[in-house]
Design a protein around this motif. Structure first.
Motif, PDB file in Angstrom:
ATOM      1  N   LEU A 250      18.671 -45.292  31.911  1.00 45.02           N
ATOM      2  CA  LEU A 250      19.208 -46.739  32.978  1.00 45.02           C
ATOM      3  C   LEU A 250      17.909 -47.433  33.630  1.00 45.02           C
ATOM      4  CD1 LEU A 250      22.851 -45.366  34.598  1.00 45.02           C
ATOM      5  CD2 LEU A 250      22.609 -47.684  32.276  1.00 45.02           C
TER       6      LEU A 250
ATOM      7  N   SER B 273      20.675 -47.052  26.300  1.00 43.76           N
ATOM      8  CA  SER B 273      21.083 -47.855  28.055  1.00 43.76           C
ATOM      9  C   SER B 273      22.337 -47.881  27.648  1.00 43.76           C
ATOM     10  CB  SER B 273      20.287 -48.438  28.403  1.00 43.76           C
ATOM     11  OG  SER B 273      20.796 -49.627  27.455  1.00 43.76           O
TER      12      SER B 273
ATOM     13  N   PHE C 171      22.548 -53.993  37.382  1.00 41.28           N
ATOM     14  CA  PHE C 171      22.730 -54.698  36.428  1.00 41.28           C
ATOM     15  C   PHE C 171      24.129 -55.268  36.472  1.00 41.28           C
ATOM     16  CE2 PHE C 171      21.061 -50.081  35.452  1.00 41.28           C
ATOM     17  CZ  PHE C 171      20.289 -50.499  35.134  1.00 41.28           C
TER      18      PHE C 171
ATOM     19  N   LEU D 240      25.183 -46.766  30.804  1.00 40.77           N
ATOM     20  CA  LEU D 240      25.708 -48.289  31.667  1.00 40.77           C
ATOM     21  C   LEU D 240      27.380 -48.826  31.141  1.00 40.77           C
ATOM     22  CD1 LEU D 240      24.176 -51.317  32.608  1.00 40.77           C
ATOM     23  CD2 LEU D 240      24.779 -51.409  30.376  1.00 40.77           C
TER      24      LEU D 240
END
Length: 449
Positions: free
Chosen positions: A288, A263, A217, A267
């Motif tokens: 996630l 999320s 990410f 996160l």
């Protein structure tokens, strides 16, 4: 007499105030759970409010909530003593969405389905299965094991709602509690995690993802979280902080009942240990993964469609609905609905090493990867599946692996016995003796003659 009455009323008032004060910090979560549960059970599963409040919501503190159903709007509003109203609304295709206070009810997203009703016998089509009698199956023992999984009349201990036993693609036993049948949809809770894992498996088969890739990410690019792999998320040993406690205001309850984007909380979690060094069960981790899957597509519609087009509809799980959060992300940790027969099809896909009636949906090596024990899990967990390699069920074959959900939802896969066992209910170990249940069924399957 009047003094006694006044004292009694005062005592009741004190108790009510005490209950409210004690639970006030949790009211948003209590009413959020209740509204979501009643909404889904009403509009997705076709259940009555009385049945829902007695069963699914019949435990403390959720049973404090008062629920009001708006059948015209297809919504449910829940409060506790008139406080902390929460609302969930049903939208076809995405189930019931729990709304936040500032949400303006603008749910326009839904997946496109690719349902094909094949004229084949169950499980590969919509026709009745062909009758088959297996000489190595002790049907009397199977039926007794299934019968024993249910409460006797007047009892409410085991709380089993459905049991389905499949041997060599054939249903050899099936039973439902009163009010449920083969058309009833059941919430899988965390069994949905295994669906999420399978979607990653499809992406891996297509060469679009690699379980060893890092930098998952953009938000993690500049810190140690960039070293977390997709494999770490799948095996739940990422090292991210997470508290999975449904009895308090914890990471998981805040995620499921307070956030529009599920999320967001996971996160933002920091590392508390080195990736691959400690196993920690986390619904946040699975959401996630859902976000990671979303990031593989250019548009949100492609993401919504993919789960059905490439997996669910391909294996004929026509009743399945994956519910979303208010942002349209699949709640991959918790909210998959389907009939017991359709849940069994997912188990059969894994029993047959990813092959569905001649079509390879998942690579064989993905199934092998799925059942490899996660380091530090004591042989209990693979890639979003539970394992028996550590002997959790001592009287059941060690090759058993399963999709498990809150309150005792299960799809058990036993390759050495060519067996699928599905169970839905509201009680789990030790109240529902899972080892005894499984061993009784497993032992009724003799050697092939």
């Amino acid at each position: 007499m009047k003094k006694v009455l006044k004292f009694g009323l005062l005592l009741v008032l004190v108790i009510v105030v005490g209950v409210v004060v004690y639970n006030y910090p949790r009211l948003n979560i209590i009413t959020g759970f209740s509204a979501k549960s009643v909404c889904s059970c009403t509009f997705e599963a076709n259940r009555s409010l009385a049945s829902i409040e007695k069963g699914d919501n019949g435990f403390s503190p959720i049973n404090l909530a008062t629920n009001k159903i708006n059948f015209e709007e297809k919504s449910v509003t829940s409060t506790v003593f008139g406080l902390k109203a929460r609302k969930a609304i049903y939208k076809k295709g995405v189930g019931c969405v729990l709304l936040s206070e500032d949400f303006k009810n603008e749910i326009s997203f839904k997946p496109n389905r690719h349902i094909i009703e094949k004229k084949l016998p169950y499980p590969f089509g919509v026709l009745p299965q062909k009758d088959t009698v297996f000489t190595n199956v002790n049907y009397k023992a199977v039926n007794k094991a299934v019968e024993n999984a249910f409460d006797k009349i007047g009892d409410s201990v085991k709380k089993t709602r459905a049991v389905l036993v499949i041997y060599k693609n054939k249903i050899i036993a099936e039973k439902y509690a009163e009010g449920f049948d083969e058309n009833s949809k059941f919430l899988g809770w965390s069994m949905t995690k295994s669906i999420t894992s399978a979607v990653v498996g499809v992406l891996a088969k297509q060469g679009r993802v690699d379980i060893h890739q890092t930098n998952l990410f953009p938000e993690w690019e500049n810190d140690q979280r960039s070293k977390i792999t997709l494999n770490n998320l799948l095996q739940m040993n990422s090292g991210l902080a997470w508290v999975e406690d449904y009895n308090t205001i914890s990471d998981v309850t805040k995620m499921l009942y307070l956030d529009k984007d599920m999320s967001k909380i996971p996160l933002e979690k920091p590392l508390v240990s080195k990736p691959d060094s400690s196993w920690n069960y986390s619904s946040g981790t699975t959401n996630l993964i859902s976000k990671y899957i979303r990031n593989q597509f250019k548009t949100h519609q492609e993401y919504l469609d993919f789960w059905y087009k490439e997996l669910i509809d391909k294996i004929g799980m026509n009743s399945m609905v994956l519910e979303t959060d208010a942002k349209g992300n699949y709640i991959g940790s918790s909210y998959g609905w389907a009939t017991a027969r359709d849940w069994s099809k997912f188990g059969l896909l894994y029993l047959h090493k990813g092959n569905w009636n001649g079509t390879q949906i998942l690579n064989k090596d993905w199934i092998e990867y799925t059942v490899q024990p996660t380091p530090t899990s004591n042989g209990e967990y693979g890639a979003q599946f539970w394992l028996n390699s550590g002997g959790v069920y001592p009287n059941v074959p060690k090759d058993l692996f399963s999709c498990n959900g809150y309150q005792g939802q299960y799809v058990f896969i036993i390759p050495s016995k060519n067996l699928i066992v599905v169970r839905f209910g509201l009680a789990e170990n030790p109240i529902f003796n899972t080892n005894q249940f499984l061993s009784s069924i497993s032992q009724s399957i003799g050697l092939e003659q």
